[in-house]
Design a protein around this motif. Structure first.
Motif, PDB file in Angstrom:
ATOM      1  N   GLN A  25      -7.568   1.929  -0.972  1.00 43.20           N
ATOM      2  CA  GLN A  25      -8.059   2.981  -0.089  1.00 43.20           C
ATOM      3  C   GLN A  25      -7.465   4.345  -0.429  1.00 43.20           C
ATOM      4  O   GLN A  25      -8.146   5.357  -0.328  1.00 43.20           O
ATOM      5  CB  GLN A  25      -7.778   2.646   1.382  1.00 43.20           C
ATOM      6  CG  GLN A  25      -8.412   3.624   2.345  1.00 43.20           C
ATOM      7  CD  GLN A  25      -8.517   3.111   3.770  1.00 43.20           C
ATOM      8  OE1 GLN A  25      -8.793   3.874   4.687  1.00 43.20           O
ATOM      9  NE2 GLN A  25      -8.310   1.826   3.977  1.00 43.20           N
ATOM     10  N   ALA A  26      -6.219   4.386  -0.850  1.00 45.07           N
ATOM     11  CA  ALA A  26      -5.521   5.660  -1.022  1.00 45.07           C
ATOM     12  C   ALA A  26      -5.706   6.271  -2.404  1.00 45.07           C
ATOM     13  O   ALA A  26      -5.428   7.462  -2.590  1.00 45.07           O
ATOM     14  CB  ALA A  26      -4.023   5.470  -0.752  1.00 45.07           C
ATOM     15  N   GLY A  62      -3.697   1.654   5.039  1.00 47.82           N
ATOM     16  CA  GLY A  62      -5.028   2.015   5.458  1.00 47.82           C
ATOM     17  C   GLY A  62      -5.335   1.540   6.861  1.00 47.82           C
ATOM     18  O   GLY A  62      -5.108   2.235   7.848  1.00 47.82           O
ATOM     19  N   GLU A  63      -5.826   0.334   6.982  1.00 40.43           N
ATOM     20  CA  GLU A  63      -6.181  -0.224   8.279  1.00 40.43           C
ATOM     21  C   GLU A  63      -4.982  -0.256   9.218  1.00 40.43           C
ATOM     22  O   GLU A  63      -5.124  -0.188  10.437  1.00 40.43           O
ATOM     23  CB  GLU A  63      -6.746  -1.639   8.100  1.00 40.43           C
ATOM     24  CG  GLU A  63      -7.126  -2.364   9.376  1.00 40.43           C
ATOM     25  CD  GLU A  63      -8.246  -1.695  10.148  1.00 40.43           C
ATOM     26  OE1 GLU A  63      -8.353  -1.940  11.363  1.00 40.43           O
ATOM     27  OE2 GLU A  63      -9.014  -0.922   9.541  1.00 40.43           O
ATOM     28  N   MET A 112      -6.945  11.901   3.754  1.00 40.18           N
ATOM     29  CA  MET A 112      -6.626  10.616   4.375  1.00 40.18           C
ATOM     30  C   MET A 112      -5.675  10.919   5.531  1.00 40.18           C
ATOM     31  O   MET A 112      -4.463  10.762   5.431  1.00 40.18           O
ATOM     32  CB  MET A 112      -5.982   9.681   3.356  1.00 40.18           C
ATOM     33  CG  MET A 112      -5.758   8.264   3.828  1.00 40.18           C
ATOM     34  SD  MET A 112      -5.093   7.226   2.494  1.00 40.18           S
ATOM     35  CE  MET A 112      -5.072   5.625   3.323  1.00 40.18           C
ATOM     36  N   LEU A 159     -11.628  10.294   7.037  1.00 41.49           N
ATOM     37  CA  LEU A 159     -11.867  10.060   5.618  1.00 41.49           C
ATOM     38  C   LEU A 159     -13.091  10.859   5.174  1.00 41.49           C
ATOM     39  O   LEU A 159     -14.099  10.289   4.732  1.00 41.49           O
ATOM     40  CB  LEU A 159     -12.107   8.560   5.366  1.00 41.49           C
ATOM     41  CG  LEU A 159     -10.909   7.632   5.509  1.00 41.49           C
ATOM     42  CD1 LEU A 159     -11.368   6.181   5.624  1.00 41.49           C
ATOM     43  CD2 LEU A 159      -9.958   7.792   4.322  1.00 41.49           C
ATOM     44  N   GLU A 180       0.856  -1.190   0.000  1.00 42.53           N
ATOM     45  CA  GLU A 180       0.000   0.000   0.000  1.00 42.53           C
ATOM     46  C   GLU A 180       0.888   1.234   0.000  1.00 42.53           C
ATOM     47  O   GLU A 180       1.821   1.331   0.806  1.00 42.53           O
ATOM     48  CB  GLU A 180      -0.872   0.036   1.251  1.00 42.53           C
ATOM     49  CG  GLU A 180      -1.820  -1.139   1.402  1.00 42.53           C
ATOM     50  CD  GLU A 180      -2.319  -1.257   2.833  1.00 42.53           C
ATOM     51  OE1 GLU A 180      -3.415  -0.733   3.127  1.00 42.53           O
ATOM     52  OE2 GLU A 180      -1.590  -1.849   3.659  1.00 42.53           O
ATOM     53  N   ARG A 221      -8.868   7.729  12.314  1.00 46.35           N
ATOM     54  CA  ARG A 221      -8.633   8.082  10.918  1.00 46.35           C
ATOM     55  C   ARG A 221      -9.770   8.963  10.413  1.00 46.35           C
ATOM     56  O   ARG A 221     -10.936   8.757  10.745  1.00 46.35           O
ATOM     57  CB  ARG A 221      -8.513   6.831  10.040  1.00 46.35           C
ATOM     58  CG  ARG A 221      -9.686   5.863  10.119  1.00 46.35           C
ATOM     59  CD  ARG A 221      -9.486   4.708   9.160  1.00 46.35           C
ATOM     60  NE  ARG A 221     -10.262   3.527   9.516  1.00 46.35           N
ATOM     61  CZ  ARG A 221     -10.264   2.408   8.808  1.00 46.35           C
ATOM     62  NH1 ARG A 221      -9.563   2.320   7.702  1.00 46.35           N
ATOM     63  NH2 ARG A 221     -10.961   1.360   9.200  1.00 46.35           N
ATOM     64  N   CYS A 264      -8.527   2.888  13.681  1.00 43.43           N
ATOM     65  CA  CYS A 264      -7.797   1.902  12.897  1.00 43.43           C
ATOM     66  C   CYS A 264      -6.445   1.707  13.555  1.00 43.43           C
ATOM     67  O   CYS A 264      -6.212   2.132  14.691  1.00 43.43           O
ATOM     68  CB  CYS A 264      -7.659   2.333  11.431  1.00 43.43           C
ATOM     69  SG  CYS A 264      -6.598   3.768  11.156  1.00 43.43           S
ATOM     70  N   PHE A 307      -2.898   4.470   8.544  1.00 47.20           N
ATOM     71  CA  PHE A 307      -2.625   5.616   7.676  1.00 47.20           C
ATOM     72  C   PHE A 307      -1.148   5.992   7.742  1.00 47.20           C
ATOM     73  O   PHE A 307      -0.775   7.168   7.855  1.00 47.20           O
ATOM     74  CB  PHE A 307      -3.506   6.811   8.046  1.00 47.20           C
ATOM     75  CG  PHE A 307      -4.930   6.677   7.555  1.00 47.20           C
ATOM     76  CD1 PHE A 307      -5.485   5.438   7.289  1.00 47.20           C
ATOM     77  CD2 PHE A 307      -5.719   7.792   7.378  1.00 47.20           C
ATOM     78  CE1 PHE A 307      -6.794   5.306   6.847  1.00 47.20           C
ATOM     79  CE2 PHE A 307      -7.027   7.690   6.932  1.00 47.20           C
ATOM     80  CZ  PHE A 307      -7.561   6.443   6.670  1.00 47.20           C
TER      81      PHE A 307
END
Length: 457
Positions: A269-270, A237-238, A381, A426, A233, A424, A416, A241
């Motif tokens: 996610q990003a 994400g999880e 994010m 979003l 990634e 987080r 997260c 971040f």
């Protein structure tokens, strides 16, 4: 594309923006509690929930529940409704397709929307090379199909993933995911062909050179000929971040090239504008051999994509890729509306304004409150990590208490991180900026409130 500051979104039945959050009951309200009790009798208990309210309507910035409460949305369905949960462009495109047909299965008879989505992704994903795209339904499907394609191309079995990664809930992607609970608990055994390398996490003192050196060692230990793919990634994400240390993605690109390994960049996610660029990997100037998208791609409908070098993507035999709902025509229609929004020259610069606003509210807290280990992220994010001062021992309890205070005040936030100690943010990329300011004020007040309780304890 988005409501004017302090105004009402087109087609909205919600209260004016200046009055949100608008609470008429406690959160959750009585009707939501009734429905949640029904859920408990009808739905498998393995499904969790961040906030047990039942939604009746939505806007660019807010969610309205069945009790008439209007909540500020800082979750976007975990980055799925990046352009609002009731975006008029998306609704219009999907409605037009709905009048024509809902499904045929692309592996049975074809339709133009599938091809148009693939063409846009081929043209816009990073990499100056000929590309092909396959469409699927979920992020986990995209990850698994990227592994299948990489194995077909290389003839190798192994997959190298990164610590603190999250890649999905299917059996293979659970093996690729680092976080044990709740994702992997009691569901093993998992694939033995997955090898985990270290993450270049700046907060934890892990630089790019150190992490890449250990990954070089792992590849030497297993043999470069073992690995079909490296999956990473660009911003985790999880996992919390986490923005990797500079040079980490470029180093993975070097390692992949040295050993003939397919570099798969998971932008699920990003990607698609979330960080202020079309793809988060653009910040590092790195193109994957394969790029994965999902979440925001379908504008709220299930859609994912695997886009990569033509010679790699075409390695799978005819009939080897597919899925009953893969690239469903309604989801493709939604994606084409998403692309129209992303092609608007005002969209991505607005994400930078969102980031600036978030940092202006939250970064001063980091010097004020010792348990804030870091405010980090890119674009829309962003995250706050909580830890014990001096030790970085995770403080999940603080994140949970702060998030609960936000929920009670009408702001939907998510936690997260591998240890659950990160809040987080979003927000929709089209969030009304006055609403964003209000939500951040509520979040900052919740952080200060919990910090004061800690100090008094």
């Amino acid at each position: 594309m988005h409501a004017a500051r302090g105004g009402r979104c087109e087609g909205s039945s919600l209260v004016p923006m200046t009055s949100v959050p608008h609470l008429v009951t406690e959160i959750p309200g009585p009707r939501s509690r009734e429905l949640h009790a029904q859920r408990a009798r009808a739905v498998a208990s393995g499904f969790g929930v961040a906030l047990p309210v039942f939604v009746a309507g939505a806007d660019d910035s807010t969610l309205r529940d069945v009790d008439g409460n209007t909540l500020i949305d800082f979750a976007s369905g975990i980055a799925v409704t990046s352009f609002g949960a009731a975006n008029p462009r998306i609704r219009e495109n999907v409605g037009e397709q709905l009048e024509k047909f809902t499904h045929t299965c692309f592996m049975v008879t074809e339709y133009e929307g599938f091809v148009r989505v693939a063409e846009w992704l081929n043209a816009h994903t990073p990499g100056d090379f000929e590309k092909r795209t396959g469409l699927f339904s979920t992020g986990a499907e995209a990850v698994e199909n990227a592994v299948k394609i990489s194995r077909a191309h290389t003839g190798r079995p192994g997959v190298l993933v990164i610590d603190e990664a999250y890649h999905g809930r299917s059996m293979l992607t659970m093996a690729m995911t680092a976080k044990e609970h709740p994702y992997k608990t009691s569901f093993g055994p998992f694939s033995s062909d997955v090898v985990r390398g270290p993450n270049a996490n700046p907060l934890r003192g892990a630089g790019a050179d150190e992490a890449l050196g250990e990954i070089d060692r792992l590849i030497a230990e297993h043999g470069g000929e073992f690995f079909a793919a490296i999956v990473v990634e660009p911003i985790q994400g999880e996992g919390g971040f986490i923005v990797p240390a500079p040079g980490f993605l470029a180093g993975l690109r070097r390692i992949a090239d040295e050993h003939g390994i397919v570099l798969v960049i998971d932008e699920i996610q990003a990607g698609l504008g979330r960080t202020g660029r079309l793809f988060a990997s653009e910040y590092d100037g790195v193109a994957g051999d394969i790029t994965l998208t999902a979440k925001a791609l379908g504008g709220g409908l299930p859609l994912s994509a695997v886009t990569g070098r033509a010679e790699i993507m075409d390695a799978a035999h005819v009939g080897g890729l597919g899925g009953t709902y893969a690239g469903n025509p309604l989801a493709c229609a939604a994606a084409l509306a998403v692309f129209d929004i992303l092609d608007d020259p005002d969209t991505l610069p607005r994400v930078a304004t969102i980031e600036d606003t978030i940092r202006r509210h939250l970064e001063p807290l980091a010097s004020e409150i010792a348990t804030i280990a870091e405010v980090r992220g890119r674009g829309a994010m962003m995250a706050i990590e909580f830890a014990e001062p001096g030790t970085l021992e995770p403080r999940a309890d603080l994140a949970q208490r702060i998030s609960a205070e936000c929920h009670a005040a009408g702001v939907l936030t998510l936690t997260c991180g591998t240890h659950g100690n990160v809040i987080r943010l979003l927000p929709p990329l089209v969030i009304d900026l006055d609403v964003l300011e209000t939500g951040l004020e509520i979040l900052a007040a919740a952080v200060r409130s919990v910090a004061a309780e800690e100090a008094a304890a």
